[in-house]
Write an enzyme that holds these catalytic residues in place. Structure first.
Site, short mmCIF file in Angstrom:
data_model
loop_
_atom_site.label_atom_id
_atom_site.label_comp_id
_atom_site.label_asym_id
_atom_site.label_seq_id
_atom_site.Cartn_x
_atom_site.Cartn_y
_atom_site.Cartn_z
N THR A 157 0.83 -1.20 0.00
CA THR A 157 0.00 0.00 0.00
C THR A 157 0.87 1.25 0.00
O THR A 157 1.81 1.35 0.79
CB THR A 157 -0.93 0.01 1.23
OG1 THR A 157 -1.73 -1.16 1.18
CG2 THR A 157 -1.83 1.24 1.26
N GLN A 341 -28.99 -5.03 -0.04
CA GLN A 341 -30.31 -5.67 -0.05
C GLN A 341 -31.42 -4.64 0.14
O GLN A 341 -32.43 -4.67 -0.56
CB GLN A 341 -30.35 -6.73 1.07
CG GLN A 341 -31.45 -7.77 0.91
CD GLN A 341 -31.20 -8.66 -0.29
OE1 GLN A 341 -30.10 -8.73 -0.84
NE2 GLN A 341 -32.25 -9.32 -0.75
N ILE A 342 -31.19 -3.70 1.05
CA ILE A 342 -32.21 -2.66 1.31
C ILE A 342 -32.38 -1.78 0.07
O ILE A 342 -33.49 -1.36 -0.26
CB ILE A 342 -31.81 -1.83 2.56
CG1 ILE A 342 -31.94 -2.70 3.81
CG2 ILE A 342 -32.65 -0.56 2.67
CD1 ILE A 342 -31.26 -2.15 5.04
N GLY A 345 -32.35 -3.43 -6.44
CA GLY A 345 -31.57 -3.36 -7.69
C GLY A 345 -30.64 -2.16 -7.70
O GLY A 345 -29.51 -2.24 -8.23
N GLU A 368 -3.87 -6.74 6.96
CA GLU A 368 -3.42 -6.72 8.35
C GLU A 368 -3.87 -8.00 9.10
O GLU A 368 -4.16 -7.97 10.29
CB GLU A 368 -3.84 -5.42 9.04
CG GLU A 368 -3.31 -4.23 8.24
CD GLU A 368 -3.16 -2.93 8.98
OE1 GLU A 368 -3.09 -2.96 10.21
OE2 GLU A 368 -3.08 -1.89 8.31
N1 COS Z 1 3.90 -9.01 19.53
C1 COS Z 1 5.21 -9.29 19.80
N2 COS Z 1 5.79 -10.45 19.50
C2 COS Z 1 5.02 -11.38 18.90
C3 COS Z 1 3.68 -11.17 18.58
C4 COS Z 1 3.10 -9.92 18.92
N3 COS Z 1 1.83 -9.65 18.66
N4 COS Z 1 3.18 -12.26 17.97
C5 COS Z 1 4.19 -13.15 17.92
N5 COS Z 1 5.31 -12.62 18.47
C6 COS Z 1 6.61 -13.25 18.67
C7 COS Z 1 6.44 -14.56 19.43
O1 COS Z 1 6.43 -14.32 20.83
C8 COS Z 1 7.66 -15.34 18.99
O2 COS Z 1 8.76 -14.92 19.71
P1 COS Z 1 9.79 -16.00 20.41
O3 COS Z 1 10.37 -16.76 19.26
O4 COS Z 1 10.79 -15.16 21.12
O5 COS Z 1 8.94 -16.84 21.29
C9 COS Z 1 7.84 -14.89 17.54
O6 COS Z 1 7.18 -13.61 17.43
C10 COS Z 1 7.24 -15.85 16.55
O7 COS Z 1 5.88 -16.01 16.90
P2 COS Z 1 4.98 -17.22 16.40
O8 COS Z 1 5.73 -18.50 16.61
O9 COS Z 1 3.64 -17.08 16.98
O10 COS Z 1 4.97 -16.94 14.81
P3 COS Z 1 4.26 -17.69 13.63
O11 COS Z 1 5.24 -17.82 12.53
O12 COS Z 1 3.56 -18.91 14.15
O13 COS Z 1 3.16 -16.64 13.10
C11 COS Z 1 1.22 -15.29 13.01
C12 COS Z 1 2.32 -15.97 13.84
C13 COS Z 1 0.33 -16.23 12.22
C14 COS Z 1 0.42 -14.58 14.07
C15 COS Z 1 1.87 -14.25 12.05
O14 COS Z 1 2.57 -14.88 11.02
C16 COS Z 1 0.85 -13.30 11.44
O15 COS Z 1 0.39 -12.36 12.11
N6 COS Z 1 0.51 -13.50 10.16
C17 COS Z 1 -0.34 -12.57 9.44
C18 COS Z 1 0.50 -11.51 8.85
C19 COS Z 1 -0.31 -10.35 8.43
O16 COS Z 1 -1.12 -9.81 9.17
N7 COS Z 1 -0.07 -9.94 7.21
C20 COS Z 1 -0.70 -8.79 6.69
C21 COS Z 1 0.35 -8.07 5.95
S1 COS Z 1 0.44 -6.43 6.31
S2 COS Z 1 -1.06 -5.59 5.44
#
Ligand code: COS
Length: 386
Positions: A157, A341-342, A345, A368
């Site tokens: 973006t 819907q409201i 057409g 996000e």
């Molecule tokens: N704040 C701070 N740290 C965070 C956190 C948060 N909200 N969420 C996760 N972490 C940390 C974890 O604590 C972990 O740290 P440690 O390794 O020290 O324990 C690390 O980050 C990895 O976390 P996790 O294992 O939960 O990561 P995953 O790879 O399983 O992914 C999700 C987690 C699915 C939550 C993440 O990939 C996600 O948010 N995906 C969506 C991305 C997104 O919103 N994209 C939109 C693009 S921008 S428009």
């Protein structure tokens, strides 16, 4: 950080007036031109919209999360393209620098971001790393005092408008712990932009790919100066962004409800206003009730967000931000569907606002973090409890 109540109330009045007098009348031209007129962007800068969330010491307005959500609610009540121009400066582009940046990085970038002179984008997503944000393929290889960055970023973006990117790349091996967040000026050699994305809705917002081919970026541009911390920075930024998007969703639900009420009061069938039929009233009532529920969530969670130390993660609050995004963005989808819907057409015809808003709000459930990612965050948090 918060603005005093009286000054905030004046700001909100000005934003409401600006939306009513400048933005709503320009909605049609944004749709037709697929761009936000330059004079409108200048007025947005003057109003301080680019610096809503940046502290006063860096030239911003310094709103609390709760106050930012109130303004986002107002901005949600017009074409979402307007908010999008300032959106990355208010949120995902700037907040990583504010939360985790060094004193030098804050001083160098935040004042220009707050004034709108510098547009900053958030570059996390890639062709093969969307929901799985830790699976980045963009690489940063150390070379003396610099890093050489190569890879592709997708659906970024404001990339066509950006003077810099908050950009995540793998510097220290695969996975979350190997990711660093860089501040990357957009003019650096090796950066090219893809074609503008043609989207389902939100005409006037600008997104495209950002390609990096051995882009030389000083190691000093790593946010906070320490590699390997970028994933957490990105997650913290998204926690905050999810509340902002939730407030936008509620604002848009309010606008669609207003449009629907106005149509139900004016349109006559079977000899009376369609709004006098109970089946139409039921749709309006469901939308009003769900909107109130969503907005109450935003306000409650934003208050909890403000109560914790800035930039420090409280997993409970992160989980609640995900609940709020999940509920409000699904909610506005239902409100938009009822709005169409409201209108019958007419709701399928482009000259009616609900047709556009129906398409525009679809994105809120995707960016996000999709609804399913919010469910995963909430579910994982609940299963961690003793
Ligand atoms: N704040 C701070 N740290 C965070 C956190 C948060 N909200 N969420 C996760 N972490 C940390 C974890 O604590 C972990 O740290 P440690 O390794 O020290 O324990 C690390 O980050 C990895 O976390 P996790 O294992 O939960 O990561 P995953 O790879 O399983 O992914 C999700 C987690 C699915 C939550 C993440 O990939 C996600 O948010 N995906 C969506 C991305 C997104 O919103 N994209 C939109 C693009 S921008 S428009």
């Amino acid at each position: 950080m918060a603005l005093d109540t009286e000054t905030f109330s004046l700001l909100r009045d000005s934003v409401q007036r600006f939306i009513r007098e400048r933005l709503v009348p320009a909605e049609n031209s944004v749709e037709e031109l697929d761009d936000v007129p330059a004079d409108v962007v200048e007025d947005m800068k003057e109003l301080g919209l680019f610096g809503l969330s940046i502290p006063e010491e860096f030239g911003g307005i310094g709103l609390s999360m709760g106050q930012e959500c109130e303004v986002a609610f107002e901005l949600g009540q017009t074409a979402l393209a307007f908010r999008s121009v300032a959106g990355t400066n208010i949120g995902i582009g700037s907040q990583g620098i504010l939360m985790d940046g060094t004193a030098e990085q804050k001083a160098e970038y935040l004042p220009r971001i707050a004034s709108g002179e510098l547009i900053i984008s958030f570059a996390l997503t890639e062709p093969n790393a969307g929901s799985d944000a830790a699976a980045l393929q963009t690489r940063g290889v150390r070379d003396g005092d610099d890093y050489l960055l190569s890879g592709s970023k997708r659906y970024i973006t404001n990339a066509p408008r950006a003077g810099a990117f908050t950009l995540m790349a793998c510097t220290d091996g695969p996975g979350a712990g190997g990711i660093s967040a860089f501040i990357v000026p957009s003019h650096l050699p090796g950066i090219t932009l893809g074609k503008p994305d043609k989207k389902m809705g939100q005409r006037g917002t600008k997104t495209c790919d950002v390609n990096l081919d051995n882009v030389r970026v000083p190691a000093a541009n790593i946010i906070g100066g320490v590699p390997g911390k970028g994933f957490k920075t990105a997650m913290k930024v998204l926690d905050r962004g999810r509340l902002h998007v939730s407030a936008l969703a509620c604002g848009m639900a309010q606008r669609i409800l207003n449009e629907s009420i106005a149509y139900a009061q004016e349109r006559k069938q079977f000899g009376q206003r369609i709004g006098d039929f109970q089946l139409v009233q039921a749709m309006l009532a469901d939308s009003q009730a769900e909107l109130l529920a969503g907005w109450s969530m935003v306000k409650a969670v934003a208050q909890r967000y403000d109560a914790k130390p800035f930039g420090v993660t409280d997993p409970e609050v992160s989980m609640q931000a995900s609940c709020t995004k999940l509920f409000t963005t699904e909610m506005v989808g239902r409100v938009a569907d009822r709005g169409v819907q409201i209108h019958g057409g007419a709701g399928y015809i482009n000259e009616y606002k609900v047709e556009r808003f129906y398409r525009d709000v679809r994105l809120l459930r995707l960016y996000e973090g999709t609804t399913q990612i919010q469910q995963l965050i909430i579910g994982k948090h609940l299963m961690r409890q003793d």
